[in-house]
Scaffold this active site. Structure first.
Site, short mmCIF file in Angstrom:
data_model
loop_
_atom_site.label_atom_id
_atom_site.label_comp_id
_atom_site.label_asym_id
_atom_site.label_seq_id
_atom_site.Cartn_x
_atom_site.Cartn_y
_atom_site.Cartn_z
N SER A 15 0.84 -1.36 0.14
CA SER A 15 0.13 -0.04 0.08
C SER A 15 0.74 1.34 -0.10
O SER A 15 0.40 2.05 -0.63
CB SER A 15 -1.15 0.01 1.22
OG SER A 15 -0.08 0.06 2.53
N ARG A 93 12.17 -7.15 6.16
CA ARG A 93 13.51 -7.95 6.30
C ARG A 93 14.19 -6.75 7.02
O ARG A 93 14.27 -5.73 6.47
CB ARG A 93 14.08 -8.77 5.56
CG ARG A 93 13.17 -9.95 5.07
CD ARG A 93 13.80 -10.91 4.07
NE ARG A 93 12.96 -12.13 3.82
CZ ARG A 93 12.94 -13.01 4.81
NH1 ARG A 93 13.49 -12.99 5.84
NH2 ARG A 93 12.04 -13.95 4.48
N VAL A 94 15.29 -7.18 8.00
CA VAL A 94 16.23 -6.26 8.09
C VAL A 94 17.41 -6.11 7.38
O VAL A 94 17.84 -7.32 7.29
CB VAL A 94 16.79 -6.27 9.78
CG1 VAL A 94 17.89 -5.26 10.02
CG2 VAL A 94 15.64 -6.11 10.63
N ASN A 109 13.18 4.24 4.68
CA ASN A 109 12.07 3.26 5.23
C ASN A 109 11.09 4.11 6.04
O ASN A 109 11.33 5.13 6.29
CB ASN A 109 12.81 2.38 6.39
CG ASN A 109 11.90 1.44 6.81
OD1 ASN A 109 11.05 0.89 5.90
ND2 ASN A 109 11.87 1.21 8.18
N HIS A 111 8.10 3.68 9.10
CA HIS A 111 7.91 2.80 10.27
C HIS A 111 6.71 3.41 11.10
O HIS A 111 6.61 4.66 11.09
CB HIS A 111 9.21 2.54 11.13
CG HIS A 111 9.05 2.03 12.19
ND1 HIS A 111 9.04 0.53 12.12
CD2 HIS A 111 8.83 2.10 13.59
CE1 HIS A 111 8.90 -0.03 13.31
NE2 HIS A 111 8.74 1.01 14.38
N ASP A 143 19.99 2.69 8.42
CA ASP A 143 21.64 2.24 8.62
C ASP A 143 21.63 0.79 9.06
O ASP A 143 20.72 0.14 8.79
CB ASP A 143 22.20 3.05 9.82
CG ASP A 143 21.30 3.04 11.05
OD1 ASP A 143 20.51 2.17 11.12
OD2 ASP A 143 21.64 4.16 11.86
N GLY A 145 21.42 -0.46 11.80
CA GLY A 145 20.68 -0.97 13.09
C GLY A 145 19.20 -1.07 12.80
O GLY A 145 18.79 -1.07 11.55
N LYS A 174 -2.99 5.35 7.03
CA LYS A 174 -3.35 6.60 6.16
C LYS A 174 -2.51 7.51 5.97
O LYS A 174 -2.21 8.27 5.02
CB LYS A 174 -4.76 7.16 6.72
CG LYS A 174 -5.33 8.04 5.95
CD LYS A 174 -6.82 8.41 6.23
CE LYS A 174 -7.58 9.50 5.53
NZ LYS A 174 -8.68 9.78 6.06
#
Length: 204
Positions: A15, A93-94, A109, A111, A143, A145, A174
């Site tokens: 999405s 996946r990290v 990314n 989150h 990075d 981490g 949203k």
């Protein structure tokens, strides 16, 4: 302004990937989606990308004996394309240091929490269990981490008394769809990083 050439990594519905590609389609984002890669053969994102005319490639984690072998294969596929930013959009996946050293552009990314609070899986559940009154979402640079890179943009979402993990997740999602495009616009306009602080680049 430089054209963003976006490579997307996604593991599920896609999405957030769709929101990025829709922003490109409508002209809200001066960019091109160059490829979508997934680790999951059942990811709906693969079909969604094709609907937008974006090449969709499966690099199945289960087909490789180790994380290092999988990430090497992922890099090989990714580096066939001309890209200047990588967007993780529900990629579960990290990424290891080997991948981050081999990638040819910054990796972003999104989150579903106000980092550094509640990194990792089930961030919305973590927020509810902790009893916070404000949750939200974060776009950050990746990075080595876990959800620990410099923060590009954040948006707050109030936690309601009757929230469940599902209702809070839906409201945050949203906002994620809007925030990722805004973060890419900011990235495109130019950023500098001082320590952990991301700032707009000074105009000449």
């Amino acid at each position: 302004m430089q054209l963003l050439k976006i490579a997307i990594l996604a593991s599920g519905r896609g999405s957030n990937a769709k929101a990025i590609l829709e922003s490109i389609k409508t002209g809200a984002l001066h960019a091109e989606g160059v490829v979508l890669l997934s680790d999951n053969p059942e990811a709906e994102a693969l079909l969604m990308a094709q609907d937008y005319g974006v090449p969709a490639i499966l690099v199945n984690r289960k087909a490789h004996p180790s994380r290092e072998a999988y990430e090497a294969a992922l890099l090989t596929e990714l580096n066939h394309f001309d890209y200047n930013v990588v967007c993780l959009a529900g990629y579960m996946r990290v990424l290891g240091e080997g991948f981050l050293l081999g990638v040819k552009a910054p990796v972003l990314n999104i989150h579903p929490s106000l980092l550094p609070s509640f990194p990792g899986l089930h961030a919305q559940r973590q927020a509810l269990d902790y009893g916070v009154k404000v949750a939200g979402c974060t776009v950050h640079l990746v990075d080595a981490g876990l959800d620990s890179g410099p923060i590009l943009l954040q948006r707050a979402v109030p936690v309601l008394d009757d929230d469940t993990e599902a209702t809070l997740s839906a409201r945050i999602l949203k906002e994620e769809h809007q925030l990722y495009t805004e973060a890419l616009q900011r990235f495109q306009a130019g950023i500098t990083i001082q320590g952990r602080t991301v700032k707009a680049s000074a105009k000449e």
